[in-house]
Scaffold this motif. Sequence first.
Motif, mmCIF file in Angstrom:
data_model
loop_
_atom_site.group_PDB
_atom_site.id
_atom_site.type_symbol
_atom_site.label_atom_id
_atom_site.label_comp_id
_atom_site.label_asym_id
_atom_site.label_seq_id
_atom_site.Cartn_x
_atom_site.Cartn_y
_atom_site.Cartn_z
ATOM 1 N N ARG A 21 20.305 -1.040 41.593
ATOM 2 C CA ARG A 21 20.494 -2.901 42.209
ATOM 3 C C ARG A 21 21.925 -3.029 43.208
ATOM 4 N N PRO A 22 22.143 -3.675 43.894
ATOM 5 C CA PRO A 22 23.240 -3.922 45.063
ATOM 6 C C PRO A 22 24.129 -4.813 44.110
ATOM 7 N N GLY A 23 25.240 -4.083 43.892
ATOM 8 C CA GLY A 23 26.602 -4.681 43.227
ATOM 9 C C GLY A 23 27.198 -4.007 42.252
ATOM 10 N N LEU A 24 27.652 -4.280 41.262
ATOM 11 C CA LEU A 24 28.902 -3.484 41.095
ATOM 12 C C LEU A 24 28.753 -3.119 39.631
ATOM 13 N N GLU A 25 29.333 -1.790 39.002
ATOM 14 C CA GLU A 25 29.041 -1.186 37.954
ATOM 15 C C GLU A 25 30.209 -0.921 37.219
ATOM 16 N N ILE A 26 30.179 -0.401 35.618
ATOM 17 C CA ILE A 26 30.996 -0.454 35.287
ATOM 18 C C ILE A 26 30.914 1.270 35.007
ATOM 19 N N ILE A 27 31.643 1.603 34.915
ATOM 20 C CA ILE A 27 32.051 2.952 34.623
ATOM 21 C C ILE A 27 33.066 4.252 33.151
ATOM 22 N N ARG A 28 32.371 4.567 33.081
ATOM 23 C CA ARG A 28 33.417 5.334 31.933
ATOM 24 C C ARG A 28 32.849 6.645 31.882
ATOM 25 N N LEU A 29 33.948 8.217 32.020
ATOM 26 C CA LEU A 29 34.708 8.947 31.612
ATOM 27 C C LEU A 29 34.828 9.268 30.179
ATOM 28 N N ILE A 30 34.398 9.604 29.726
ATOM 29 C CA ILE A 30 34.682 10.022 28.321
ATOM 30 C C ILE A 30 34.232 11.475 27.934
ATOM 31 N N GLU A 31 34.922 11.969 26.873
ATOM 32 C CA GLU A 31 35.076 13.129 26.566
ATOM 33 C C GLU A 31 34.378 13.595 24.929
ATOM 34 N N LYS A 32 33.187 13.960 24.838
ATOM 35 C CA LYS A 32 32.670 13.732 23.943
ATOM 36 C C LYS A 32 31.610 15.257 23.022
ATOM 37 N N ALA A 33 31.659 15.161 22.410
ATOM 38 C CA ALA A 33 31.351 16.877 21.171
ATOM 39 C C ALA A 33 29.854 16.410 21.508
ATOM 40 N N ASP A 34 29.539 17.134 21.188
ATOM 41 C CA ASP A 34 27.381 17.897 20.966
ATOM 42 C C ASP A 34 27.774 19.072 20.167
ATOM 43 N N ASP A 35 26.592 19.401 19.967
ATOM 44 C CA ASP A 35 25.703 20.938 19.661
ATOM 45 C C ASP A 35 26.078 22.252 20.066
ATOM 46 N N GLN A 36 26.482 21.316 21.956
ATOM 47 C CA GLN A 36 26.873 23.052 22.387
ATOM 48 C C GLN A 36 28.344 22.743 22.777
ATOM 49 N N GLY A 37 29.711 21.946 22.268
ATOM 50 C CA GLY A 37 30.686 21.397 22.598
ATOM 51 C C GLY A 37 31.521 20.731 22.603
ATOM 52 N N LEU A 38 32.515 20.868 23.536
ATOM 53 C CA LEU A 38 33.036 19.213 23.650
ATOM 54 C C LEU A 38 32.552 19.978 25.329
ATOM 55 N N ALA A 39 31.929 18.182 26.233
ATOM 56 C CA ALA A 39 31.745 17.104 27.084
ATOM 57 C C ALA A 39 32.232 16.356 28.270
ATOM 58 N N LEU A 40 32.812 16.273 29.196
ATOM 59 C CA LEU A 40 32.865 14.872 29.674
ATOM 60 C C LEU A 40 32.132 14.742 30.141
ATOM 61 N N VAL A 41 31.532 12.956 29.800
ATOM 62 C CA VAL A 41 30.830 12.403 29.855
ATOM 63 C C VAL A 41 30.613 10.737 31.570
ATOM 64 N N ARG A 42 30.182 10.925 31.728
ATOM 65 C CA ARG A 42 29.635 9.970 33.144
ATOM 66 C C ARG A 42 28.628 8.281 32.425
ATOM 67 N N GLU A 43 29.155 7.943 31.588
ATOM 68 C CA GLU A 43 28.307 6.116 31.404
ATOM 69 C C GLU A 43 28.351 5.685 32.533
ATOM 70 N N ARG A 44 27.261 4.922 32.021
ATOM 71 C CA ARG A 44 27.405 3.399 33.552
ATOM 72 C C ARG A 44 26.839 2.163 32.910
ATOM 73 N N ALA A 45 27.555 1.139 33.171
ATOM 74 C CA ALA A 45 26.564 -0.134 32.658
ATOM 75 C C ALA A 45 27.189 -1.559 33.442
ATOM 76 N N PRO A 46 25.962 -2.579 34.234
ATOM 77 C CA PRO A 46 26.158 -3.009 35.207
ATOM 78 C C PRO A 46 27.705 -4.230 34.898
ATOM 79 N N PHE A 47 28.065 -4.443 36.021
ATOM 80 C CA PHE A 47 28.805 -5.315 36.129
ATOM 81 C C PHE A 47 28.880 -6.834 35.612
ATOM 82 N N VAL A 48 29.312 -7.773 35.106
ATOM 83 C CA VAL A 48 28.892 -9.000 34.345
ATOM 84 C C VAL A 48 30.210 -9.454 34.379
ATOM 85 N N PRO A 49 30.429 -10.970 34.551
ATOM 86 C CA PRO A 49 31.656 -11.569 33.567
ATOM 87 C C PRO A 49 31.127 -11.681 32.388
ATOM 88 N N MET A 50 32.158 -11.090 31.706
ATOM 89 C CA MET A 50 32.566 -11.043 30.519
ATOM 90 C C MET A 50 33.442 -11.502 29.485
#
Length: 236
Positions: free
Chosen positions: A105-134
Amino acid sequence: MSGRARRAAAGEAGFTLIEVLMATLLMTVILGALATVTAQWLPNWNRGMARVQRAERLAIGLERIAADFAVAEMMPINGDAKAPLFEGAELSVTFVRTAVGPNTRPGLEIIRLIEKADDQGLALVRERAPFVPMPADAQIRFADQVVLIRSPFRVSFSYAGSDQVWQKEWRGQRQLPNMIRINVRDVATGQVLSVSSAAVVHVDAPAECARAKSAVQCLTARLKPDADKDKKEEQL
């Protein structure tokens, strides 16, 4: 034509058993040679294709990271916050940007780039969440995880302000960093690769400008931190 001539012509038209065996042996030798050559170059071809695919995925991931950093917004988490929502560490970055992508949807979103581990090893993952005042201590619920870069590559970040001094962290600052360096290392050797780059953040106005009613108020907000810093230095 006599019977003897017909028998002679019929004998010459076919193959003898020896000729069939020789042809079979020759075909076996040819197929064996082809199998040997294929066994030698096919693994190298597969390894080469795997390297090309890893390089392409790395380039796409780096392009996505640089594009996100370039459009980071100087937006506070709520109306009382003095600093923009930007949490930069060596292995993770959280910031605000304009929403982009399918089903957004039009607007802002919060982006997080974070390193995580899974069964294939380390990976840089991009996550997002809608931005609302909090509230400042609120837990952000991220979703839509997408792997950008995976082992054998590992990504770390560093940040520089107007002084061009690189730092491993950028937290609680009144402004966004001017540049963010994206360091790519080989997991096995730890060597920094030549594909490492730096992204320029285009927004350089303080968070107060988002609430300012005029350019004068925005300019005053930009000069106030420097004035307060000079005042403290004079007192010392």
